[in-house]
Design a protein around this motif. Structure first.
Motif, PDB file in Angstrom:
ATOM      1  N   LEU A  80       0.799  -1.223   0.000  1.00  0.00           N
ATOM      2  CA  LEU A  80       0.000   0.000   0.000  1.00  0.00           C
ATOM      3  C   LEU A  80       0.838   1.282   0.000  1.00  0.00           C
ATOM      4  N   PRO A  81       1.863   1.382   0.868  1.00  0.00           N
ATOM      5  CA  PRO A  81       2.716   2.579   0.817  1.00  0.00           C
ATOM      6  C   PRO A  81       3.386   2.751  -0.559  1.00  0.00           C
ATOM      7  N   ILE A  82       3.712   1.634  -1.205  1.00  0.00           N
ATOM      8  CA  ILE A  82       4.320   1.712  -2.548  1.00  0.00           C
ATOM      9  C   ILE A  82       3.261   2.234  -3.536  1.00  0.00           C
ATOM     10  N   TYR A  83       2.063   1.644  -3.434  1.00  0.00           N
ATOM     11  CA  TYR A  83       0.963   2.044  -4.319  1.00  0.00           C
ATOM     12  C   TYR A  83       0.642   3.540  -4.160  1.00  0.00           C
ATOM     13  N   ASN A  84       0.658   4.003  -2.913  1.00  0.00           N
ATOM     14  CA  ASN A  84       0.355   5.418  -2.664  1.00  0.00           C
ATOM     15  C   ASN A  84       1.351   6.358  -3.330  1.00  0.00           C
ATOM     16  N   GLN A  85       2.583   5.894  -3.519  1.00  0.00           N
ATOM     17  CA  GLN A  85       3.573   6.717  -4.228  1.00  0.00           C
ATOM     18  C   GLN A  85       3.235   6.823  -5.718  1.00  0.00           C
ATOM     19  N   LEU A  86       2.651   5.760  -6.276  1.00  0.00           N
ATOM     20  CA  LEU A  86       2.209   5.814  -7.681  1.00  0.00           C
ATOM     21  C   LEU A  86       1.104   6.868  -7.806  1.00  0.00           C
ATOM     22  N   LEU A  87       0.214   6.883  -6.813  1.00  0.00           N
ATOM     23  CA  LEU A  87      -0.870   7.877  -6.805  1.00  0.00           C
ATOM     24  C   LEU A  87      -0.310   9.286  -6.623  1.00  0.00           C
ATOM     25  N   ALA A  88       0.637   9.417  -5.694  1.00  0.00           N
ATOM     26  CA  ALA A  88       1.205  10.738  -5.399  1.00  0.00           C
ATOM     27  C   ALA A  88       1.885  11.331  -6.634  1.00  0.00           C
ATOM     28  N   HIS A  89       2.520  10.467  -7.453  1.00  0.00           N
ATOM     29  CA  HIS A  89       3.202  10.944  -8.664  1.00  0.00           C
ATOM     30  C   HIS A  89       2.251  11.016  -9.860  1.00  0.00           C
ATOM     31  N   GLU A  90       0.985  10.583  -9.635  1.00  0.00           N
ATOM     32  CA  GLU A  90      -0.037  10.607 -10.695  1.00  0.00           C
ATOM     33  C   GLU A  90       0.396   9.884 -11.959  1.00  0.00           C
ATOM     34  N   ILE A  91       0.984   8.697 -11.774  1.00  0.00           N
ATOM     35  CA  ILE A  91       1.431   7.934 -12.946  1.00  0.00           C
ATOM     36  C   ILE A  91       0.693   6.604 -13.034  1.00  0.00           C
ATOM     37  N   THR A  92       0.629   6.069 -14.231  1.00  0.00           N
ATOM     38  CA  THR A  92       0.006   4.765 -14.435  1.00  0.00           C
ATOM     39  C   THR A  92       0.870   3.958 -15.408  1.00  0.00           C
ATOM     40  N   ASN A  93       0.500   2.698 -15.607  1.00  0.00           N
ATOM     41  CA  ASN A  93       1.308   1.761 -16.404  1.00  0.00           C
ATOM     42  C   ASN A  93       2.728   1.669 -15.843  1.00  0.00           C
ATOM     43  N   VAL A  94       2.791   1.586 -14.513  1.00  0.00           N
ATOM     44  CA  VAL A  94       4.080   1.507 -13.818  1.00  0.00           C
ATOM     45  C   VAL A  94       4.003   0.449 -12.725  1.00  0.00           C
ATOM     46  N   LEU A  95       5.084  -0.303 -12.615  1.00  0.00           N
ATOM     47  CA  LEU A  95       5.243  -1.294 -11.548  1.00  0.00           C
ATOM     48  C   LEU A  95       6.415  -0.856 -10.689  1.00  0.00           C
ATOM     49  N   VAL A  96       6.212  -0.810  -9.366  1.00  0.00           N
ATOM     50  CA  VAL A  96       7.312  -0.491  -8.454  1.00  0.00           C
ATOM     51  C   VAL A  96       7.513  -1.677  -7.517  1.00  0.00           C
ATOM     52  N   ILE A  97       8.757  -2.118  -7.414  1.00  0.00           N
ATOM     53  CA  ILE A  97       9.091  -3.254  -6.544  1.00  0.00           C
ATOM     54  C   ILE A  97      10.103  -2.799  -5.503  1.00  0.00           C
ATOM     55  N   SER A  98       9.868  -3.188  -4.246  1.00  0.00           N
ATOM     56  CA  SER A  98      10.870  -2.957  -3.196  1.00  0.00           C
ATOM     57  C   SER A  98      11.325  -4.313  -2.688  1.00  0.00           C
ATOM     58  N   VAL A  99      12.596  -4.577  -2.864  1.00  0.00           N
ATOM     59  CA  VAL A  99      13.176  -5.839  -2.426  1.00  0.00           C
ATOM     60  C   VAL A  99      13.800  -5.596  -1.050  1.00  0.00           C
ATOM     61  N   ARG A 100      13.434  -6.422  -0.068  1.00  0.00           N
ATOM     62  CA  ARG A 100      13.972  -6.215   1.271  1.00  0.00           C
ATOM     63  C   ARG A 100      14.879  -7.357   1.705  1.00  0.00           C
ATOM     64  N   TYR A 101      16.043  -6.977   2.195  1.00  0.00           N
ATOM     65  CA  TYR A 101      16.928  -7.933   2.867  1.00  0.00           C
ATOM     66  C   TYR A 101      16.857  -7.596   4.349  1.00  0.00           C
ATOM     67  N   TYR A 102      16.355  -8.530   5.144  1.00  0.00           N
ATOM     68  CA  TYR A 102      16.155  -8.295   6.576  1.00  0.00           C
ATOM     69  C   TYR A 102      17.502  -8.169   7.289  1.00  0.00           C
ATOM     70  N   GLY A 103      17.598  -7.145   8.136  1.00  0.00           N
ATOM     71  CA  GLY A 103      18.893  -6.886   8.780  1.00  0.00           C
ATOM     72  C   GLY A 103      18.969  -7.259  10.245  1.00  0.00           C
ATOM     73  N   GLY A 104      17.955  -7.983  10.754  1.00  0.00           N
ATOM     74  CA  GLY A 104      18.055  -8.443  12.135  1.00  0.00           C
ATOM     75  C   GLY A 104      17.280  -7.607  13.140  1.00  0.00           C
ATOM     76  N   THR A 105      16.911  -6.379  12.785  1.00  0.00           N
ATOM     77  CA  THR A 105      16.123  -5.556  13.699  1.00  0.00           C
ATOM     78  C   THR A 105      14.719  -5.385  13.136  1.00  0.00           C
ATOM     79  N   LYS A 106      13.716  -5.747  13.939  1.00  0.00           N
ATOM     80  CA  LYS A 106      12.327  -5.569  13.470  1.00  0.00           C
ATOM     81  C   LYS A 106      12.007  -4.076  13.395  1.00  0.00           C
ATOM     82  N   LEU A 107      11.302  -3.697  12.363  1.00  0.00           N
ATOM     83  CA  LEU A 107      10.996  -2.273  12.180  1.00  0.00           C
ATOM     84  C   LEU A 107       9.603  -1.902  12.695  1.00  0.00           C
ATOM     85  N   GLY A 108       8.775  -2.908  12.928  1.00  0.00           N
ATOM     86  CA  GLY A 108       7.397  -2.624  13.339  1.00  0.00           C
ATOM     87  C   GLY A 108       6.602  -2.121  12.145  1.00  0.00           C
ATOM     88  N   VAL A 109       5.278  -2.172  12.265  1.00  0.00           N
ATOM     89  CA  VAL A 109       4.438  -1.805  11.124  1.00  0.00           C
ATOM     90  C   VAL A 109       4.686  -0.370  10.656  1.00  0.00           C
TER      91      VAL A 109
END
Length: 200
Positions: A80-109
């Motif tokens: 959802l936070p990723i999707y909201n950035q697509l809305l904020a930039h007012e763009i379409t026909n775009v895919l955004v991917i965030s790849v996460r490597y966990y670093g040992g500390t929980k970030l919480g929601v």
């Protein structure tokens, strides 16, 4: 409305670090499911050991085809936070991917929401946002001796010839701006020995 805003070309490997976790951002211009799957597959192949591959996309003139995927992160904390950035930039026909490597500390929601939002934001800020016009594809059939007339007409409408089969009965496929569809239809309808249809 015959145009939409999208990104010019893919952006890859933007990096955000948050408490040891690494977030790597990607953005791809996509026009259909096939391109979408291809881009997701590419990133998954490049980062097989990542903890999560979260993404969101918007497709369609009004962004009516969309999805946000948390890929195992708490619900609503990534896609959802990723999707909201697509809305904020007012763009379409775009895919955004965030790849996460966990670093040992929980970030919480709330920490995750912030990190995924930031990752998508810095990725899209690197992109060149452009306006594209919607196009339509037309197939025209005509007699060989009408070629010049047809080509002159197509150039008036800035149409791009995609395929031309020159026989006694010629078949030509061209793409042109959707905004021109009615005008060119009117012109072609006035001509004899010509049939045409728009492809969806």
């Amino acid at each position: 409305m015959f145009e939409y805003k999208t990104i010019e070309k893919p952006i890859e490997n933007t990096l955000l670090k948050e408490k040891g976790s690494k977030f790597i951002g990607f953005a791809f211009p996509v026009n259909n499911e096939k391109e979408l799957k291809g881009a997701l597959e590419k990133v998954r192949t490049e980062h097989p050991k990542a903890t999560h591959h979260c993404y969101a996309f918007r497709m369609g003139l009004e962004g009516e085809n969309y999805r946000a995927n948390d890929d195992g992160e708490p619900s609503g904390s990534a896609g959802l936070p990723i999707y909201n950035q697509l809305l904020a930039h007012e763009i379409t026909n775009v895919l955004v991917i965030s790849v996460r490597y966990y670093g040992g500390t929980k970030l919480g929601v709330s920490g995750l929401v912030k990190a995924y939002k930031e990752c998508a934001k810095i990725t899209l800020e690197e992109a060149n946002i452009i306006t594209r016009e919607l196009e339509a594809e037309i197939e025209i059939q005509f007699n060989f001796n009408q070629q010049n007339t047809i080509f002159t007409l197509l150039s008036k409408f800035d149409a791009k010839v995609l395929h031309f089969d020159a026989n006694e009965n010629c078949i030509l496929t061209a793409s042109l701006k959707l905004a021109q569809k009615e005008s060119i239809s009117d012109k072609l309808s006035e001509m004899q020995y010509i049939s045409f249809e728009f492809k969806d």
